[in-house]
Scaffold this motif. Structure first.
Motif, PDB file in Angstrom:
ATOM      1  N   ILE A   1       0.825  -1.213   0.000  1.00 51.68           N
ATOM      2  CA  ILE A   1       0.000   0.000   0.000  1.00 51.68           C
ATOM      3  C   ILE A   1       0.858   1.261   0.000  1.00 51.68           C
ATOM      4  O   ILE A   1       0.465   2.287  -0.547  1.00 51.68           O
ATOM      5  N   TRP A   2       2.039   1.155   0.561  1.00 51.70           N
ATOM      6  CA  TRP A   2       2.945   2.311   0.556  1.00 51.70           C
ATOM      7  C   TRP A   2       3.572   2.491  -0.830  1.00 51.70           C
ATOM      8  O   TRP A   2       3.903   3.614  -1.213  1.00 51.70           O
ATOM      9  N   GLN A   3       3.712   1.402  -1.526  1.00 53.50           N
ATOM     10  CA  GLN A   3       4.208   1.517  -2.908  1.00 53.50           C
ATOM     11  C   GLN A   3       3.134   2.158  -3.779  1.00 53.50           C
ATOM     12  O   GLN A   3       3.436   2.960  -4.674  1.00 53.50           O
ATOM     13  N   GLU A   4       1.876   1.852  -3.475  1.00 60.88           N
ATOM     14  CA  GLU A   4       0.769   2.468  -4.219  1.00 60.88           C
ATOM     15  C   GLU A   4       0.745   3.979  -4.059  1.00 60.88           C
ATOM     16  O   GLU A   4       0.508   4.719  -5.007  1.00 60.88           O
ATOM     17  N   SER A   5       0.920   4.419  -2.819  1.00 56.64           N
ATOM     18  CA  SER A   5       0.846   5.861  -2.571  1.00 56.64           C
ATOM     19  C   SER A   5       2.122   6.560  -2.987  1.00 56.64           C
ATOM     20  O   SER A   5       2.177   7.785  -3.064  1.00 56.64           O
ATOM     21  N   GLY A   6       3.155   5.789  -3.229  1.00 55.74           N
ATOM     22  CA  GLY A   6       4.427   6.369  -3.648  1.00 55.74           C
ATOM     23  C   GLY A   6       5.338   6.721  -2.487  1.00 55.74           C
ATOM     24  O   GLY A   6       6.441   7.227  -2.683  1.00 55.74           O
ATOM     25  N   ARG A   7       4.856   6.443  -1.275  1.00 52.34           N
ATOM     26  CA  ARG A   7       5.660   6.874  -0.129  1.00 52.34           C
ATOM     27  C   ARG A   7       6.706   5.851   0.313  1.00 52.34           C
ATOM     28  O   ARG A   7       7.544   6.150   1.167  1.00 52.34           O
ATOM     29  N   TYR A   8       6.606   4.625  -0.243  1.00 50.66           N
ATOM     30  CA  TYR A   8       7.539   3.601   0.212  1.00 50.66           C
ATOM     31  C   TYR A   8       8.986   4.006  -0.089  1.00 50.66           C
ATOM     32  O   TYR A   8       9.879   3.815   0.721  1.00 50.66           O
ATOM     33  N   ASP A   9       9.164   4.606  -1.250  1.00 55.79           N
ATOM     34  CA  ASP A   9      10.512   5.052  -1.619  1.00 55.79           C
ATOM     35  C   ASP A   9      10.827   6.425  -1.040  1.00 55.79           C
ATOM     36  O   ASP A   9      11.971   6.743  -0.761  1.00 55.79           O
TER      37      ASP A   9
ATOM     38  N   SER B   1      -6.164   9.351  -1.659  1.00 52.91           N
ATOM     39  CA  SER B   1      -7.321   8.713  -2.295  1.00 52.91           C
ATOM     40  C   SER B   1      -7.100   8.611  -3.805  1.00 52.91           C
ATOM     41  O   SER B   1      -7.446   7.608  -4.418  1.00 52.91           O
ATOM     42  N   HIS B   2      -6.497   9.645  -4.359  1.00 50.42           N
ATOM     43  CA  HIS B   2      -6.278   9.626  -5.801  1.00 50.42           C
ATOM     44  C   HIS B   2      -5.257   8.556  -6.177  1.00 50.42           C
ATOM     45  O   HIS B   2      -5.482   7.757  -7.089  1.00 50.42           O
ATOM     46  N   ALA B   3      -4.173   8.542  -5.444  1.00 49.31           N
ATOM     47  CA  ALA B   3      -3.111   7.586  -5.758  1.00 49.31           C
ATOM     48  C   ALA B   3      -3.570   6.143  -5.533  1.00 49.31           C
ATOM     49  O   ALA B   3      -3.118   5.223  -6.207  1.00 49.31           O
TER      50      ALA B   3
ATOM     51  N   GLY C   1     -23.742  10.553  -9.793  1.00 53.37           N
ATOM     52  CA  GLY C   1     -23.377   9.215 -10.239  1.00 53.37           C
ATOM     53  C   GLY C   1     -21.949   9.105 -10.731  1.00 53.37           C
ATOM     54  O   GLY C   1     -21.475   8.014 -11.031  1.00 53.37           O
ATOM     55  N   LYS C   2     -21.245  10.222 -10.769  1.00 53.30           N
ATOM     56  CA  LYS C   2     -19.863  10.163 -11.236  1.00 53.30           C
ATOM     57  C   LYS C   2     -18.905   9.994 -10.054  1.00 53.30           C
ATOM     58  O   LYS C   2     -19.180  10.491  -8.957  1.00 53.30           O
ATOM     59  N   PRO C   3     -17.800   9.300 -10.290  1.00 53.25           N
ATOM     60  CA  PRO C   3     -16.859   9.066  -9.185  1.00 53.25           C
ATOM     61  C   PRO C   3     -16.158  10.357  -8.741  1.00 53.25           C
ATOM     62  O   PRO C   3     -15.848  11.206  -9.578  1.00 53.25           O
ATOM     63  N   VAL C   4     -15.952  10.475  -7.455  1.00 56.39           N
ATOM     64  CA  VAL C   4     -15.208  11.622  -6.933  1.00 56.39           C
ATOM     65  C   VAL C   4     -14.205  11.109  -5.898  1.00 56.39           C
ATOM     66  O   VAL C   4     -14.540  10.277  -5.056  1.00 56.39           O
ATOM     67  N   ASP C   5     -12.971  11.582  -6.014  1.00 58.64           N
ATOM     68  CA  ASP C   5     -11.933  11.168  -5.058  1.00 58.64           C
ATOM     69  C   ASP C   5     -12.284  11.662  -3.659  1.00 58.64           C
ATOM     70  O   ASP C   5     -12.801  12.764  -3.503  1.00 58.64           O
ATOM     71  N   LEU C   6     -11.981  10.872  -2.669  1.00 61.08           N
ATOM     72  CA  LEU C   6     -12.263  11.261  -1.285  1.00 61.08           C
ATOM     73  C   LEU C   6     -11.341  12.408  -0.860  1.00 61.08           C
ATOM     74  O   LEU C   6     -10.136  12.390  -1.136  1.00 61.08           O
ATOM     75  N   HIS C   7     -11.929  13.371  -0.183  1.00 56.59           N
ATOM     76  CA  HIS C   7     -11.139  14.456   0.398  1.00 56.59           C
ATOM     77  C   HIS C   7     -10.826  14.089   1.839  1.00 56.59           C
ATOM     78  O   HIS C   7     -11.729  13.826   2.620  1.00 56.59           O
ATOM     79  N   MET C   8      -9.572  14.088   2.122  1.00 58.00           N
ATOM     80  CA  MET C   8      -9.167  13.570   3.435  1.00 58.00           C
ATOM     81  C   MET C   8      -8.441  14.616   4.278  1.00 58.00           C
ATOM     82  O   MET C   8      -7.818  15.531   3.763  1.00 58.00           O
ATOM     83  N   GLY C   9      -8.569  14.425   5.583  1.00 51.51           N
ATOM     84  CA  GLY C   9      -7.779  15.214   6.516  1.00 51.51           C
ATOM     85  C   GLY C   9      -7.237  14.272   7.573  1.00 51.51           C
ATOM     86  O   GLY C   9      -7.790  13.184   7.780  1.00 51.51           O
ATOM     87  N   SER C  10      -6.161  14.654   8.202  1.00 49.45           N
ATOM     88  CA  SER C  10      -5.675  13.815   9.290  1.00 49.45           C
ATOM     89  C   SER C  10      -5.390  14.663  10.508  1.00 49.45           C
ATOM     90  O   SER C  10      -5.041  15.842  10.413  1.00 49.45           O
ATOM     91  N   TYR C  11      -5.578  14.041  11.671  1.00 52.78           N
ATOM     92  CA  TYR C  11      -5.623  14.789  12.930  1.00 52.78           C
ATOM     93  C   TYR C  11      -4.886  13.984  13.998  1.00 52.78           C
ATOM     94  O   TYR C  11      -5.393  12.966  14.469  1.00 52.78           O
TER      95      TYR C  11
END
Length: 448
Positions: free
Chosen positions: A81-89, A293-295, A305-315
């Motif tokens: 999952i970290w490779q998916e988000s690009g953060r693994y590297d 969410s996009h990555a 009915g159209k897909p929309v990427d989730l907008h996220m926040g972290s706390y």
RNA sequence: CGGAGCGUAGCGCAGCCUGGUAGCGCACUACACUGGGGGUGUAGGGGUCGCAGGUUCAAAUCCUGCCGUUCCGACCA
């Protein structure tokens, strides 16, 4: 939970450990709260764990009230999952990487955006399931180059992390505001003055990123803020269903920035109104939009009915860091001064001469009353010398201390000490009994 | 990761320069006296001196390498 000292494990130290440079680290070691295992990694002994758990519980209760839902995510995560988000590297050496027996790449989580995004992309398919805010309180690991300051900058640490999911930036702002208010309430319960300061938003931009900073001379970052903050009431008695924008405005209109965001030449307020101090970051909230969410393909169907990427926040809230932070903000030369809400015990009964009939009988009576009325009570029934007992109680910071021994009892007198104010009063045994028999929080009795 | 320290009993330290029976304080055990702010006395127990090589008749001490840990800086919840 009440406890007799003779049955407890409280390895206090009389001398200062040489490795502890700052007050909180030194006092946590001396009070027998923690033991270092290796650099930046600690065992939590009974007294320390008790405080940690109380802080954790306050954080949990306030998250729940704000509508966040508790989950628990793993400490060990798969590399995929970290490779998916690009953060693994991208993450670098701070991430502790391990392999399992099948030679699969795993890691000890330094944070959980990927993990929680994976949960939501699996189960959240429609905007109608939103908003959603999931949080967990979990141990994390960051292989800091240079751990220091005890639990305030450890490699292993306990964090609360909440993650909000919405289908638009506007909706995400509502989620953000709720957490902002939630943090005010949370820190107020710990009797902390945590100032929300504008923080770097990274590539997202905007104004939705704040660090909550408590002031302490040993703080790791320099902070600049308007002098009116010193008198501002940060207790927020606010309904989460109300429009929170005015509330947020009220708590963000006064200047407050950490040194990396403060530009002396562009500061909007006059130097005469600016205060410079040091602070400890105990919480950080920010909106990061659709980065993960996009990555990772976490989208929902919108109303059209159209897909929309989730907008996220972290706390985030540094739960283990708060233990050190609270001590930095509240101690004296004798030891820790706990706010009652997080004190390991709220009241102690110090029997100066165990084995003495009257002293034993009254101690037992007071102890039973404390238990009956739900007070977290430590009964010192040990045979230490009087001075050692009293020094230990101040060291471990018990807010209320009832001290009794043969000398006072001849005159029916018990000593009541309030750690925070330093006030000691002499009261009758009967008044001591009614003091400890009161419900709810303890207060200094009126003396006749 | 750059710079600088430190590793000797559970904790804090001395001894190392100048190689020759490993010490002190606290803590711990027993007993006695004590008991209102870390008490006193007597008698005890506890250490392959971080690890590995090397020099030497002999290494805690000198040399080399490694490991651990702390501090300053850069970095970070």
């Amino acid at each position: 939970m009440h406890m007799k000292l003779s049955n407890y494990f409280l390895p206090v130290l009389k001398e200062n450990p040489k490795d502890a440079q700052i007050a909180s680290h030194r006092l946590m070691l001396r009070a027998g709260m923690i033991q270092q295992s290796s650099a930046g990694i600690y065992s939590w002994l009974p007294l320390g764990l008790k405080v940690l758990s109380k802080i954790e519980q306050i954080v949990r209760e306030e998250q729940d009230k704000a509508g966040a839902l508790e989950i628990k995510m793993p400490t060990i995560q798969p590399a995929e999952i970290w490779q998916e988000s690009g953060r693994y590297d991208d993450y670098g050496l701070e991430m502790l990487r391990v392999k399992d027996r099948h030679d699969r790449d795993m890691l000890y989580g330094p944070t959980n955006e990927e993990q929680v995004t994976d949960i939501c992309r699996t189960h959240i398919r429609s905007y109608r399931s939103l908003p959603l805010n999931l949080y967990h309180i979990q141990w994390k690991f960051r292989d800091e180059v240079r751990p220091r300051f005890g639990v305030m900058r450890g490699r292993e640490f306990l964090m609360k992390d909440a993650y909000s999911f919405d289908n638009s930036a506007e909706a995400a702002r509502v989620a953000y505001n709720k957490m902002f208010v939630c943090y005010l309430k949370t820190f107020a319960r710990m009797e902390l003055t945590a100032i929300p300061m504008e923080a770097d938003t990274g590539p997202i931009g905007g104004d939705m990123s704040h660090e909550f900073i408590i002031l302490a001379d040993t703080g790791e970052s320099g902070v600049y803020f308007h002098k009116d903050w010193m008198n501002k009431n940060l207790v927020a008695d606010i309904d989460y269903d109300a429009d929170l924008e005015p509330v947020i405005k009220k708590f963000t209109e006064l200047y407050a920035r950490t040194d990396e965001k403060h530009e002396p030449d562009n500061c909007p307020i006059d130097v005469s109104e600016l205060i410079q101090k040091r602070g400890i970051e105990v919480g950080h909230i920010f909106y990061f939009g659709t980065k993960y969410s996009h990555a990772m393909g976490a989208s929902v169907s919108g109303a059209d009915g159209k897909p929309v990427d989730l907008h996220m926040g972290s706390y985030g809230i540094g739960v283990s860091r708060l233990v050190g932070g609270i001590i930095e903000a509240s101690h004296d030369e004798k030891g820790i001064i706990w706010p009652e809400s997080v004190a390991p015990f709220t009241v102690a009964i110090v029997n100066l001469k165990p084995g003495h009939g009257t002293a034993d009988a009254l101690s037992k009576k007071l102890y039973d009353a404390a238990i009956m009325n739900g007070h977290d009570c430590l009964y010192d029934d040990s045979s230490e010398s009087a001075g050692a007992k009293l020094a230990t109680m101040d060291l471990i910071g018990i807010p209320w201390q009832l001290v009794l021994g043969p000398r006072g009892l001849e005159k029916n007198i018990v000593e009541l000490k309030h750690r925070k104010s330093g006030k000691t009063i002499e009261i009758t045994a009967e008044l001591a009994y009614s003091f400890i028999s009161s419900k709810g929080s303890l207060t200094l009795p009126e003396t006749a």
